[in-house]
Design a protein around this motif. Sequence first.
Motif, mmCIF file in Angstrom:
data_model
loop_
_atom_site.group_PDB
_atom_site.id
_atom_site.type_symbol
_atom_site.label_atom_id
_atom_site.label_comp_id
_atom_site.label_asym_id
_atom_site.label_seq_id
_atom_site.Cartn_x
_atom_site.Cartn_y
_atom_site.Cartn_z
ATOM 1 N N LYS A 116 0.824 -1.200 0.000
ATOM 2 C CA LYS A 116 0.000 0.000 0.000
ATOM 3 C C LYS A 116 0.864 1.258 0.000
ATOM 4 O O LYS A 116 0.558 2.224 -0.694
ATOM 5 C CB LYS A 116 -0.946 -0.010 1.208
ATOM 6 C CG LYS A 116 -2.043 -1.072 1.102
ATOM 7 C CD LYS A 116 -2.954 -1.042 2.300
ATOM 8 C CE LYS A 116 -4.053 -2.097 2.180
ATOM 9 N NZ LYS A 116 -4.931 -2.113 3.350
ATOM 10 N N ALA A 119 -12.264 -4.141 -4.645
ATOM 11 C CA ALA A 119 -13.315 -4.019 -3.631
ATOM 12 C C ALA A 119 -14.418 -5.042 -3.854
ATOM 13 O O ALA A 119 -14.963 -5.615 -2.894
ATOM 14 C CB ALA A 119 -13.887 -2.609 -3.644
ATOM 15 N N ASP A 156 -13.349 -8.555 -2.689
ATOM 16 C CA ASP A 156 -13.411 -8.677 -1.228
ATOM 17 C C ASP A 156 -14.849 -8.682 -0.729
ATOM 18 O O ASP A 156 -15.208 -9.454 0.176
ATOM 19 C CB ASP A 156 -12.646 -7.531 -0.571
ATOM 20 C CG ASP A 156 -11.139 -7.645 -0.774
ATOM 21 O OD1 ASP A 156 -10.678 -8.708 -1.231
ATOM 22 O OD2 ASP A 156 -10.430 -6.657 -0.470
ATOM 23 N N GLU A 157 -15.682 -7.833 -1.300
ATOM 24 C CA GLU A 157 -17.073 -7.727 -0.859
ATOM 25 C C GLU A 157 -17.831 -9.029 -1.075
ATOM 26 O O GLU A 157 -18.698 -9.398 -0.266
ATOM 27 C CB GLU A 157 -17.774 -6.591 -1.613
ATOM 28 C CG GLU A 157 -19.215 -6.353 -1.207
ATOM 29 C CD GLU A 157 -19.357 -5.841 0.215
ATOM 30 O OE1 GLU A 157 -20.371 -6.169 0.869
ATOM 31 O OE2 GLU A 157 -18.453 -5.111 0.688
ATOM 32 N N ASP A 159 -13.096 6.080 1.655
ATOM 33 C CA ASP A 159 -12.742 4.950 2.519
ATOM 34 C C ASP A 159 -12.116 3.812 1.725
ATOM 35 O O ASP A 159 -11.158 3.168 2.179
ATOM 36 C CB ASP A 159 -13.981 4.456 3.271
ATOM 37 C CG ASP A 159 -14.490 5.467 4.302
ATOM 38 O OD1 ASP A 159 -13.724 6.383 4.664
ATOM 39 O OD2 ASP A 159 -15.662 5.340 4.717
ATOM 40 N N LEU A 160 -12.663 3.540 0.523
ATOM 41 C CA LEU A 160 -12.092 2.490 -0.326
ATOM 42 C C LEU A 160 -10.654 2.819 -0.705
ATOM 43 O O LEU A 160 -9.769 1.960 -0.672
ATOM 44 C CB LEU A 160 -12.909 2.326 -1.612
ATOM 45 C CG LEU A 160 -14.150 1.450 -1.605
ATOM 46 C CD1 LEU A 160 -14.652 1.276 -3.023
ATOM 47 C CD2 LEU A 160 -13.894 0.097 -0.957
ATOM 48 N N THR A 207 -8.376 2.264 2.216
ATOM 49 C CA THR A 207 -8.254 0.833 2.483
ATOM 50 C C THR A 207 -7.294 0.158 1.511
ATOM 51 O O THR A 207 -6.485 -0.691 1.910
ATOM 52 C CB THR A 207 -9.631 0.148 2.389
ATOM 53 O OG1 THR A 207 -10.491 0.683 3.395
ATOM 54 C CG2 THR A 207 -9.512 -1.355 2.579
ATOM 55 N N PHE A 208 -7.358 0.543 0.233
ATOM 56 C CA PHE A 208 -6.549 -0.125 -0.787
ATOM 57 C C PHE A 208 -5.267 0.623 -1.128
ATOM 58 O O PHE A 208 -4.633 0.350 -2.140
ATOM 59 C CB PHE A 208 -7.396 -0.374 -2.036
ATOM 60 C CG PHE A 208 -8.414 -1.458 -1.848
ATOM 61 C CD1 PHE A 208 -8.070 -2.788 -1.988
ATOM 62 C CD2 PHE A 208 -9.721 -1.147 -1.484
ATOM 63 C CE1 PHE A 208 -8.992 -3.791 -1.790
ATOM 64 C CE2 PHE A 208 -10.661 -2.149 -1.284
ATOM 65 C CZ PHE A 208 -10.296 -3.477 -1.429
ATOM 66 N N GLU A 224 -4.927 8.229 4.913
ATOM 67 C CA GLU A 224 -6.094 8.743 5.646
ATOM 68 C C GLU A 224 -5.890 10.197 6.063
ATOM 69 O O GLU A 224 -6.824 11.009 6.005
ATOM 70 C CB GLU A 224 -6.358 7.873 6.870
ATOM 71 C CG GLU A 224 -7.620 8.246 7.624
ATOM 72 C CD GLU A 224 -7.956 7.262 8.728
ATOM 73 O OE1 GLU A 224 -9.048 7.390 9.325
ATOM 74 O OE2 GLU A 224 -7.135 6.362 8.994
#
Length: 326
Positions: A2, A160, A163-164, A304-305, A308-309, A314
């Motif tokens: 990341k 995403a 994973d979802e 947020d995505l 996360t990735f 942040e």
Amino acid sequence: MKNLRIAVITAALASIALSACSSDPADSPRDDGVIELDVSVLPIAHTAPIQIAISEGIFEKHGLEVTVTQATTGSAVVPSVMNESVDIAYGNLTSTLQARAQGLPIVSIATSDGAASVLESDTNWIMVRADSGIADVQDLAGKTIAVNALNGLVDLITRATIDELGGNSDDVELTEIPFPDMLGALEAGRVDAVSLTEPFRTIGLQNQENVALAPVGSIGGTRPGLIVDTYFTSEGFLSKNEEAVERFQTAIYEAQQLAIDDPAVAREAISSYLDIPEPILQAMNLPQWATDTMSDSDFQFMVDLMVTFGLMDEDSAPSYDDVVRE
């Protein structure tokens, strides 16, 4: 991994900041009251309302003369927007957020389109070969998936979605292939899956050996209507050209409403700049165009995505009010 992704993005956007320029004079109405705008779009179905606004006289009605140029990706045109050689550009929210997070004064001025409200109408899908043995996203572990741009929107929503729906995106390898070349790569066995958009989804499904595995625009069907694409400009241009931006906003929403109300008009517009066989043109899913500003919830979901990735830190994530000026 990341941190590496963020570092690559940071380096690319740093070079853009060096080319930024806000000294150009503001666009102003001609003697006849018309304002000229240079607008950059991607040659995809989603930008049909721009052509509609031209051919149906909507821009003209609102006192605009629009010159259209084509770009390869939304992020690729950010430097042109920053130095104001392009006034307004179409791109995905990911590109806008990445630029803003790195301190570039990019703002969204009109929402373009998003995921379908009905799963079957989604325009973005993961596609595999029927004989691949891949029956769901869990089976993508260890496989290679083509996306149009690494660290871009399709990369993000593909990971995403995996994973979802119960898979693990850390177990897949993404490789960059332009949309028009994806189906050839899939059918030749150079990749195991492709994450593509229209009209390539419909073209791919004409071959019964290809199978649509999962919709990614709506993150596997869990976020129907998710807004992901906008028109953006620089804060410098906006501050000097508020009237021009307001005219554009009114005109593009009017054109998008017409595209919703009369799909035949949208398909005709698409055929004017994309060479699509008529059966494909009539069968393809159309984008779900917006007629109002994106919601704070859609905006925050994308932020947020990206955090996360690993596409954004942040601490540097912009707020809704930083970006959305619609």
